[in-house]
Design an enzyme around this catalytic site. Structure first.
Site, PDB file in Angstrom:
ATOM      1  N   TYR A   1      66.799  38.959  23.225  1.00 57.79           N
ATOM      2  CA  TYR A   1      66.075  40.070  23.838  1.00 57.79           C
ATOM      3  C   TYR A   1      66.441  41.382  23.130  1.00 57.79           C
ATOM      4  CZ  TYR A   1      63.073  42.283  27.016  1.00 57.79           C
ATOM      5  OH  TYR A   1      62.024  43.010  27.498  1.00 57.79           O
TER       6      TYR A   1
ATOM      7  N   ARG B   1      52.398  48.889  25.186  1.00 62.56           N
ATOM      8  CA  ARG B   1      53.571  49.762  25.004  1.00 62.56           C
ATOM      9  C   ARG B   1      54.775  48.842  24.917  1.00 62.56           C
ATOM     10  NH1 ARG B   1      57.632  49.399  27.108  1.00 62.56           N
ATOM     11  NH2 ARG B   1      57.576  50.205  29.215  1.00 62.56           N
TER      12      ARG B   1
ATOM     13  N   LYS C   1      61.289  37.772  27.981  1.00 59.06           N
ATOM     14  CA  LYS C   1      61.542  38.003  29.418  1.00 59.06           C
ATOM     15  C   LYS C   1      61.711  36.676  30.138  1.00 59.06           C
ATOM     16  CE  LYS C   1      61.295  42.505  30.035  1.00 59.06           C
ATOM     17  NZ  LYS C   1      62.079  43.398  30.879  1.00 59.06           N
TER      18      LYS C   1
ATOM     19  N   GLU D   1      54.030  43.359  32.131  1.00 59.42           N
ATOM     20  CA  GLU D   1      55.133  43.777  31.261  1.00 59.42           C
ATOM     21  C   GLU D   1      54.618  44.562  30.063  1.00 59.42           C
ATOM     22  OE1 GLU D   1      58.404  42.972  32.029  1.00 59.42           O
ATOM     23  OE2 GLU D   1      58.826  44.396  30.448  1.00 59.42           O
ATOM     24  N   ASP D   2      55.196  45.723  29.839  1.00 63.05           N
ATOM     25  CA  ASP D   2      54.900  46.519  28.646  1.00 63.05           C
ATOM     26  C   ASP D   2      53.418  46.822  28.463  1.00 63.05           C
ATOM     27  OD1 ASP D   2      57.591  46.648  28.301  1.00 63.05           O
ATOM     28  OD2 ASP D   2      57.642  45.802  26.287  1.00 63.05           O
TER      29      ASP D   2
ATOM     30  N   ASP E   1      57.238  45.315  36.014  1.00 65.37           N
ATOM     31  CA  ASP E   1      58.677  45.352  35.753  1.00 65.37           C
ATOM     32  C   ASP E   1      59.125  46.710  35.236  1.00 65.37           C
ATOM     33  OD1 ASP E   1      61.229  44.247  35.394  1.00 65.37           O
ATOM     34  OD2 ASP E   1      60.802  43.946  33.271  1.00 65.37           O
ATOM     35  N   ASP E   2      58.313  47.327  34.399  1.00 63.88           N
ATOM     36  CA  ASP E   2      58.722  48.601  33.791  1.00 63.88           C
ATOM     37  C   ASP E   2      58.837  49.699  34.839  1.00 63.88           C
ATOM     38  OD1 ASP E   2      58.624  47.695  30.953  1.00 63.88           O
ATOM     39  OD2 ASP E   2      56.577  47.260  31.570  1.00 63.88           O
TER      40      ASP E   2
ATOM     41  N   ASN F   1      64.605  51.653  24.764  1.00 65.14           N
ATOM     42  CA  ASN F   1      64.832  50.471  23.929  1.00 65.14           C
ATOM     43  C   ASN F   1      63.851  50.457  22.768  1.00 65.14           C
ATOM     44  OD1 ASN F   1      66.791  49.342  25.705  1.00 65.14           O
ATOM     45  ND2 ASN F   1      65.169  48.586  27.020  1.00 65.14           N
TER      46      ASN F   1
HETATM   47  P1  NAI Z   1      55.916  55.523  28.881  1.00 66.57           P
HETATM   48  O1  NAI Z   1      55.070  55.535  27.677  1.00 66.57           O
HETATM   49  O2  NAI Z   1      55.298  55.208  30.189  1.00 66.57           O
HETATM   50  O3  NAI Z   1      56.655  56.944  29.034  1.00 66.57           O
HETATM   51  C1  NAI Z   1      57.238  57.642  27.981  1.00 66.57           C
HETATM   52  C2  NAI Z   1      57.404  59.074  28.438  1.00 66.57           C
HETATM   53  O4  NAI Z   1      58.140  59.769  27.446  1.00 66.57           O
HETATM   54  C3  NAI Z   1      56.097  59.827  28.627  1.00 66.57           C
HETATM   55  O5  NAI Z   1      56.121  60.532  29.848  1.00 66.57           O
HETATM   56  C4  NAI Z   1      56.084  60.809  27.470  1.00 66.57           C
HETATM   57  O6  NAI Z   1      55.419  62.001  27.798  1.00 66.57           O
HETATM   58  C5  NAI Z   1      57.552  61.052  27.285  1.00 66.57           C
HETATM   59  N1  NAI Z   1      57.856  61.610  25.984  1.00 66.57           N
HETATM   60  C6  NAI Z   1      57.412  61.218  24.776  1.00 66.57           C
HETATM   61  N2  NAI Z   1      57.879  62.043  23.827  1.00 66.57           N
HETATM   62  C7  NAI Z   1      58.632  62.966  24.446  1.00 66.57           C
HETATM   63  C8  NAI Z   1      59.373  64.083  24.018  1.00 66.57           C
HETATM   64  N3  NAI Z   1      59.436  64.411  22.721  1.00 66.57           N
HETATM   65  N4  NAI Z   1      60.014  64.820  24.931  1.00 66.57           N
HETATM   66  C9  NAI Z   1      59.969  64.488  26.229  1.00 66.57           C
HETATM   67  N5  NAI Z   1      59.292  63.444  26.696  1.00 66.57           N
HETATM   68  C10 NAI Z   1      58.635  62.687  25.824  1.00 66.57           C
HETATM   69  O7  NAI Z   1      57.093  54.534  28.590  1.00 66.57           O
HETATM   70  P2  NAI Z   1      58.136  53.874  29.611  1.00 66.57           P
HETATM   71  O8  NAI Z   1      57.600  52.596  30.092  1.00 66.57           O
HETATM   72  O9  NAI Z   1      58.559  54.844  30.620  1.00 66.57           O
HETATM   73  O10 NAI Z   1      59.319  53.521  28.589  1.00 66.57           O
HETATM   74  C11 NAI Z   1      60.002  54.556  27.931  1.00 66.57           C
HETATM   75  C12 NAI Z   1      61.217  53.979  27.227  1.00 66.57           C
HETATM   76  O11 NAI Z   1      62.061  53.407  28.208  1.00 66.57           O
HETATM   77  C13 NAI Z   1      60.900  52.879  26.227  1.00 66.57           C
HETATM   78  O12 NAI Z   1      61.724  53.029  25.123  1.00 66.57           O
HETATM   79  C14 NAI Z   1      61.241  51.613  26.962  1.00 66.57           C
HETATM   80  O13 NAI Z   1      61.698  50.594  26.093  1.00 66.57           O
HETATM   81  C15 NAI Z   1      62.374  52.084  27.829  1.00 66.57           C
HETATM   82  N6  NAI Z   1      62.510  51.264  29.028  1.00 66.57           N
HETATM   83  C16 NAI Z   1      63.761  50.802  29.316  1.00 66.57           C
HETATM   84  C17 NAI Z   1      63.972  49.997  30.390  1.00 66.57           C
HETATM   85  C18 NAI Z   1      65.335  49.510  30.711  1.00 66.57           C
HETATM   86  O14 NAI Z   1      65.475  48.605  31.542  1.00 66.57           O
HETATM   87  N7  NAI Z   1      66.370  50.053  30.115  1.00 66.57           N
HETATM   88  C19 NAI Z   1      62.860  49.548  31.247  1.00 66.57           C
HETATM   89  C20 NAI Z   1      61.590  50.145  30.900  1.00 66.57           C
HETATM   90  C21 NAI Z   1      61.438  50.960  29.820  1.00 66.57           C
END
Ligand code: NAI
Length: 551
Positions: free
Chosen positions: A106, A159, A177, A248-249, A271-272, A411
Site C-alpha cells: 500500500y 483523485r 485497499k 475510494e479516491d 473512505d476518504d 499520501n
Molecule cells: P481533495 O482533492 O479532496 O482536497 C485537496 C485540498 O487541498 C483541496 O481543498 C485543495 O483546495 C487543497 N489545496 C490544493 N493545493 C493547495 C495549496 N497550495 N494550499 C492550500 N490548499 C491546497 O483531496 P483529499 O481527498 O482531501 O486528499 C488530500 C490528500 O490527503 C491526498 O494526498 C490524499 O492522499 C491524502 N489522504 C490521506 C488519507 C490518510 O488516511 N492519511 C486519507 C485520505 C486522503
C-alpha cells in the site's frame, strides 16, 4: 532432427494442455505445500518440485525474495505476482510481517505503482467497467469468478492519493485497499471485489501514453457520469445483494455528491471522507492525551479543504456537539485553508462542502500568518502539497503552542506536507506528529521518537469486518464514531510514551477486531444487523477473521 509425434511410445503421459485448476486459482493454489496425495488426486504430480513444504517455509522464501529486491516497485511487483499466484501464501507472509511489507503493498509504493501501472501491468485482477458496458453492467458483475461478494472497493481513478486523475491506472488502489481488508481485518479474500469504474481521464498525459490500458476519453459530463454510477451501484445490489460498496479516491467534485446519494440507500461509505474522518478524530483525541487539553478548547486549522479534512472536521464537530456545544460553536473551532487561501464567509467561490466551515476573518497572506492570527492548537494537512509545512510554519506552531499537534496526512510520502524529522526539528522535539505514509524513527537529543501513521487503514478494514460480522445493511455516522473511539482505546500509554498517537502497524489486526466489534455493536443497537447478536460479540468477530492457512 524433427521428432515425428506419431512414433511417440505408447506409455508417454498425456500432455496437460492447461495448468490444472488447483494451480491456476490463486485462492486454491498451495504450490509446493500440496501434499503428495493431493498432487496425485489433482493431477499435479510432476508439475511441482518434489519437496512438500509448510506454509512457514514458503513464507520464509517469499520474505527473502522481497528483501533481495532493493527497489520498492520491484517488491510491489513481486508481491502482486504472488497474490495472483497463491493468495494464501501472499496473505500469510503479509499478515506475519505487516509493518515491513505494508509499505510495498500500500502507501507509499502503491502510488508509484499507479503512476507506472501501464508499464508494470501483468495480469488482470478485479473488474473493469466502462461506458461501453452501459445497460449490461450487471452481466459484467456476474462474470466475476465468485458468486458471493461481501466488499466491493470501487474507484473511478479521479483523485488517486495526492497524485491527481490517473484514470484506469488507479486500479492499484482498490486492489491495495482490499489487500488491507484481508491482511488487517481478516476479511475472506474470496469475498473481495476490486472495481475500476473507468469513465475516462482528464489527464492528457495518461490518455496519450501509448501503453495506457484505460478508456482514452475525457471524463463525461456530470449527468452522464451520474447515470453510469447509478447503473453500477444498482447492479452491485442486484448481483451481490447487501454487498458493502466502498467509494475510494473519487475526485471531490463527485465524492460528496455520491456519498449523499448512496449512504442511506445502500450499504456504502466514502473512505476518504468518512474513514479519514474517524481516523482523524481518534488522532486528535489521542493527541490530547499527550497535550492535556479538552477537545472543546482546541482550535483546529485544516490545510486543504477537500475530502480528507472536511471528513475529519465533520466528525470533530459531531464530537463537540456530543460534548454539549451547538453546531455553530463547534464549527467555529474548525478553520480551513484551501488553494485560494483562508476559507472565509466573504468568499464567493466556495464549494458546498466548504461553506459550513467559512469563518468571519480577513484574508491572510500565508500559512504562518494564519497560524499567528488563528492560533490553532492542531494543524492538519491534507492538501497534496509537499513541503507546505515549512520550517516557518512549524516554528509558528511551536510559538503558539507548548506541544503543537501536527498531522501531515497527504499520501504518498512524496506529497507529505512535511517529514517527521522536519516536524520534530523545527519544534525542538515538542511536536505531536503523525503522517499518512510511514516515516522512520527520528533521533532527538539522545532519544528516539517514533511517529504514528495517521492513515484511514486503521478504520476501514474494521468497518468492513464489522459490517460482515453483523450483516449490517447501512454504514452510519454512529458506527464511525464508535470506530474512532475504539481506535483511540487501542493506543496504550507506552505507545504515547514512544511518541505514537496511533498503534503500531504490527497491531493492525487487534485494532481492526476492536473497531469491527464496536461497529457491529452499533449495527445491532440501531436495528441494522441482519445476523443475530452473539453473546460474546468480540469473540464472534475474531472467529470471523481469515487467518491465511491452507486448512
Ligand atoms: P481533495 O482533492 O479532496 O482536497 C485537496 C485540498 O487541498 C483541496 O481543498 C485543495 O483546495 C487543497 N489545496 C490544493 N493545493 C493547495 C495549496 N497550495 N494550499 C492550500 N490548499 C491546497 O483531496 P483529499 O481527498 O482531501 O486528499 C488530500 C490528500 O490527503 C491526498 O494526498 C490524499 O492522499 C491524502 N489522504 C490521506 C488519507 C490518510 O488516511 N492519511 C486519507 C485520505 C486522503
Amino acid at each position: 532432427m524433427r521428432v515425428n509425434a506419431s512414433v511417440r511410445p505408447a506409455h508417454t503421459l498425456q500432455p496437460v494442455s492447461t495448468r490444472p485448476d488447483a494451480l491456476r486459482d490463486p485462492l486454491a493454489n498451495r504450490g509446493t505445500a500440496f501434499s503428495l496425495e493431493e498432487r496425485e488426486r489433482l493431477g499435479l504430480t510432476g508439475l511441482l518440485p518434489p519437496q512438500v513444504e509448510a506454509i512457514e517455509t514458503q513464507a520464509a522464501r517469499v520474505l527473502a525474495a522481497v528483501r533481495a529486491k532493493s527497489a520498492p516497485i520491484d517488491r510491489y511487483a513481486y508481491l502482486a505476482a504472488l497474490q495472483n499466484e497463491n493468495e494464501t501464501l501472499f496473505f500469510r507472509t503479509l499478515i506475519d510481517n505487516l509493518e515491513e511489507l505494508l509499505p510495498f503493498v500500500y502507501t507509499p509504493t502503491v502510488g508509484q505503482a499507479c503512476l507506472e501501472w501501464s508499464r508494470i501491468y501483468e495480469r488482470p485482477r478485479g473488474l473493469y467497467i466502462t461506458p461501453r458496458e452501459r445497460g449490461r453492467m450487471r452481466d459484467v458483475l456476474r462474470r466475476w469468478r465468485r458468486q458471493e461478494v461481501g466488499i466491493i472497493v470501487v474507484t473511478d481513478g479521479g483523485r488517486i492519493l495526492g497524485l491527481g486523475d490517473l484514470g484506469a491506472n488507479g486500479m492499484g488502489i482498490p486492489i491495495g485497499k482490499l489487500a488491507l481488508y484481508v491482511a488487517c481485518a481478516g476479511v475472506d479474500p474470496g469475498l473481495c471485489l476490486p472495481v475500476m469504474l473507468d469513465v475516462g481521464t482528464d489527464t492528457a498525459a495518461v490518455r496519450n501514453d501509448a501503453l495506457y490500458l484505460g478508456v482514452r476519453a475525457p471524463r463525461p459530463a456530470t449527468a452522464e457520469y451520474d447515470e453510469l454510477v447509478e447503473e453500477f451501484v444498482a447492479a452491485t445490489q442486484e448481483v451481490f445483494p447487501g454487498a458493502l460498496v466502498q467509494f475510494e479516491d473519487f475526485a471531490n467534485v463527485n465524492a460528496f455528491r455520491l456519498l449523499a446519494r448512496y449512504r442511506d440507500r445502500v450499504c456504502s461509505f466514502n473512505d476518504d471522507i468518512q474513514g479519514t474522518g474517524a481516523m482523524g478524530l481518534a488522532g486528535v483525541e489521542t493527541a490530547l492525551r499527550l497535550t492535556g487539553g479538552r477537545l472543546e478548547d482546541q482550535r483546529l486549522l485544516f490545510f486543504g479543504a477537500g475530502e480528507a479534512n472536511v471528513g475529519i472536521a465533520t466528525i470533530v464537530v459531531a464530537a463537540l456537539q456530543r460534548a454539549g456545544l451547538s453546531a455553530a460553536a463547534a464549527r467555529q473551532r474548525c478553520w480551513f485553508i484551501d488553494s485560494k487561501g483562508l476559507v472565509t464567509a466573504a468568499r464567493t467561490d466556495l464549494a458546498d462542502h466548504k461553506r459550513p466551515f467559512a469563518q468571519d476573518h480577513a484574508p491572510v497572506a500565508d500559512l504562518p500568518a494564519a497560524i499567528e492570527s488563528i492560533r490553532p492548537s492542531l494543524l492538519v494537512g491534507a492538501s497534496g502539497q509537499p513541503g507546505a509545512f515549512s520550517d516557518a510554519v512549524l516554528a509558528a506552531m511551536a510559538r503558539v503552542n507548548e506541544r503543537p499537534v501536527i498531522f501531515a496526512l497527504s499520501n504518498p510520502t512524496s506529497k507529505s506536507e512535511c517529514t517527521a524529522e522536519q516536524a520534530y526539528r523545527a519544534t525542538d522535539g515538542r511536536a505531536v506528529f503523525a503522517s499518512g505514509s510511514p516515516f522512520p524513527a527520528v533521533s532527538l537529543a539522545g532519544r528516539t521518537v517514533l511517529t504514528g501513521q495517521s492513515n484511514n487503514s486503521y478504520i476501514f478494514p474494521g468497518i468492513g469486518l464489522g459490517v460482515l460480522a453483523s450483516g449490517a445493511t447501512r454504514v452510519t455516522d454512529d458506527m464511525y464514531f464508535a470506530a474512532a473511539r475504539a481506535l483511540g482505546r487501542q493506543v496504550s500509554d507506552s505507545d504515547l510514551a514512544e511518541g505514537r498517537i496511533f498503534p503500531p502497524v504490527a497491531r493492525m489486526r487487534e485494532v481492526a477486531a476492536a473497531v469491527a466489534t464496536a461497529v457491529a455493536e452499533v449495527a445491532h443497537a440501531q436495528g441494522l444487523a441482519t445476523r443475530s447478536c452473539p453473546a460474546d460479540l468480540a469473540a464472534h468477530v475474531r472467529a470471523c477473521m481469515y487467518r491465511a492457512r491452507y486448512d
